[in-house]
Design an enzyme around this catalytic site. Structure first.
Site, PDB file in Angstrom:
ATOM      1  N   TYR A   5     -36.129  29.579  54.712  1.00 25.26           N
ATOM      2  CA  TYR A   5     -37.144  30.390  54.051  1.00 25.26           C
ATOM      3  C   TYR A   5     -38.531  29.807  54.306  1.00 25.26           C
ATOM      4  O   TYR A   5     -38.746  28.600  54.202  1.00 25.26           O
ATOM      5  CB  TYR A   5     -36.886  30.445  52.549  1.00 25.26           C
ATOM      6  CG  TYR A   5     -35.680  31.271  52.176  1.00 25.26           C
ATOM      7  CD1 TYR A   5     -35.680  32.650  52.335  1.00 25.26           C
ATOM      8  CD2 TYR A   5     -34.531  30.661  51.661  1.00 25.26           C
ATOM      9  CE1 TYR A   5     -34.568  33.412  52.000  1.00 25.26           C
ATOM     10  CE2 TYR A   5     -33.415  31.414  51.322  1.00 25.26           C
ATOM     11  CZ  TYR A   5     -33.438  32.792  51.490  1.00 25.26           C
ATOM     12  OH  TYR A   5     -32.338  33.540  51.164  1.00 25.26           O
TER      13      TYR A   5
ATOM     14  N   ARG B 186     -40.227   8.734  20.031  1.00 28.78           N
ATOM     15  CA  ARG B 186     -39.520  10.016  19.996  1.00 28.78           C
ATOM     16  C   ARG B 186     -38.862  10.269  18.650  1.00 28.78           C
ATOM     17  O   ARG B 186     -38.768  11.412  18.198  1.00 28.78           O
ATOM     18  CB  ARG B 186     -38.426  10.060  21.072  1.00 28.78           C
ATOM     19  CG  ARG B 186     -38.907   9.862  22.489  1.00 28.78           C
ATOM     20  CD  ARG B 186     -37.756   9.878  23.459  1.00 28.78           C
ATOM     21  NE  ARG B 186     -36.696   8.943  23.074  1.00 28.78           N
ATOM     22  CZ  ARG B 186     -35.616   8.702  23.816  1.00 28.78           C
ATOM     23  NH1 ARG B 186     -35.461   9.326  24.970  1.00 28.78           N
ATOM     24  NH2 ARG B 186     -34.701   7.843  23.411  1.00 28.78           N
TER      25      ARG B 186
ATOM     26  N   LYS C 122     -22.999  10.281  27.615  1.00 31.49           N
ATOM     27  CA  LYS C 122     -23.631  11.573  27.344  1.00 31.49           C
ATOM     28  C   LYS C 122     -23.786  12.367  28.643  1.00 31.49           C
ATOM     29  O   LYS C 122     -23.661  11.817  29.742  1.00 31.49           O
ATOM     30  CB  LYS C 122     -25.001  11.350  26.704  1.00 31.49           C
ATOM     31  CG  LYS C 122     -25.964  10.529  27.549  1.00 31.49           C
ATOM     32  CD  LYS C 122     -27.247  10.229  26.797  1.00 31.49           C
ATOM     33  CE  LYS C 122     -28.183   9.372  27.654  1.00 31.49           C
ATOM     34  NZ  LYS C 122     -29.462   9.113  26.961  1.00 31.49           N
TER      35      LYS C 122
END
Length: 377
Positions: A265, A138, A40
């Site tokens: 940054y 699940r 998958k």
């Protein structure tokens, strides 16, 4: 435009290591259980076409996927073995799954009915695996309530156009303890004992990669290895997989940084001495976790060099002050080995506060996958 996949940044994937990891699973469980490699998410981000090509000589019984689209892709690649779609499917997707001859997993009576209806309309037979929830929560039929749903499953699975081929469960903590595996296995067996109408050749399966090593006595009819195949560890005290993936980028720029010079940054790193920095053309848009800024490392010339400043979308800076001789074009390793030093995918995951699965599947399509050993060499 350069056609060299190693010109900027790339993933190196070793087919031979992938095969040896599958062989290690086979050695742990013995020759009887069938192998269902999980491919998958584009084979955990490495490339499903190449992964299937690499593992096909090992003669897996079936392949495991998570979506109908992934199953259809395998059929398009010429895969003839069973392809099992493990998560529950919404009814709208069932006809496409059946039409592509994918085996579907059902967690409810409406899902089983949808599969049967799709097969009847298309005039074909659908193969189904019944999902038993033994603690994952699940999806799946509750293991404690087999008497409530079991007879209805047996009735629907006995209809024309439906072939009941498997029954399975998912392990929730196999990477942590064998006790959890055996607890779930006991619940699963309790559910099976009360499940009527089982075909004689029903395929029973429960173990994932970690379970195969923790509790090989529960291998049953099939095992579904995943992360171990791709080089991810499966828990403390368990066998280590052979590394399959390494991540590389070429040095694109080198500069001298005077004390007080900042980088990136937010200017989160300031040179505390005269430093030498190398810029790598790779960033979080490639899947390098931003969380590695000021925490992670790269390997250059066989030495660890720290990542300094925040990782940008497209660039990462490393401090090469203590790695003399590094120049533009040199290859940095962000996952993998260089000399005696190694950065594992699990180390990267730990620094990023996640798991190896997310690191592997997070590498984006911008990174070329450079495979070696597909021809068996």
């Amino acid at each position: 435009m350069s056609t060299n996949p190693r010109a900027r940044a790339w993933l190196h994937v070793r087919a031979d290591a992938l095969r040896r990891n599958l062989a290690a699973v086979r050695s742990a469980i013995g020759p009887a259980p069938r192998l269902v490699p999980m491919v998958k998410a584009d084979a955990y981000g490495l490339g499903v076409a190449e992964t299937v090509l690499a593992l096909a000589p090992e003669r897996p019984w079936a392949w495991g996927v998570a979506t109908v689209e992934e199953g259809v892709e395998l059929r398009g690649l010429g895969v003839r073995e069973p392809v099992i779609v493990f998560p529950p499917l919404v009814p709208e997707l069932m006809p496409a799954a059946v039409e592509a001859d994918l085996q579907v997993c059902v967690s409810s009576l409406p899902a089983l009915r949808a599969a049967a209806d799709a097969a009847r309309r298309l005039g074909v037979t659908v193969s189904v695996h019944v999902d038993v929830d033994s603690g994952m929560g699940r999806a799946g039929f509750d293991w404690r309530e087999t008497s409530a749903w079991g007879p209805a499953v047996a009735e629907l699975a006995g209809e024309a156009g439906v072939r009941w081929v498997g029954v399975f469960t998912h392990l929730h903590s196999a990477d942590e303890s064998a006790e959890s595996v055996h607890e779930q296995w006991g619940r699963f067996q309790e559910a099976l004992a009360g499940l009527p109408g089982q075909p004689e050749d029903l395929l029973v399966h429960a173990l994932n990669s970690a379970g195969a090593f923790r509790a090989p006595d529960c291998a049953a009819g099939a095992v579904r290895p995943g992360i171990f195949l791709y080089g991810g560890r499966v828990g403390p005290g368990q066998p280590l997989p052979e590394p399959v993936v390494s991540l590389h980028a070429r040095v694109a720029h080198v500069r001298e940084a005077a004390p007080g010079t900042t980088v990136g940054y937010g200017a989160t790193h300031r040179a505390g001495r005269p430093e030498r920095w190398a810029t790598l053309p790779i960033g979080y848009a490639d899947g390098l976790p931003r969380a590695l800024g000021n925490r992670g490392s790269a390997l250059l010339g066989g030495r660890r060099v720290p990542i300094v400043g925040r990782i940008s979308m497209d660039m990462t800076v490393v401090d090469i002050t203590d790695a003399p001789g590094v120049g533009v074009g040199d290859v940095a390793t962000l996952v993998g080995a260089d000399g005696r030093e190694e950065i594992t995918v699990d180390e990267v995951a730990g620094l990023a506060g996640t798991i190896s699965y997310e690191i592997l599947t997070g590498f984006t399509r911008r990174l070329p996958r450079v495979w070696t050993g597909l021809d068996g060499s």
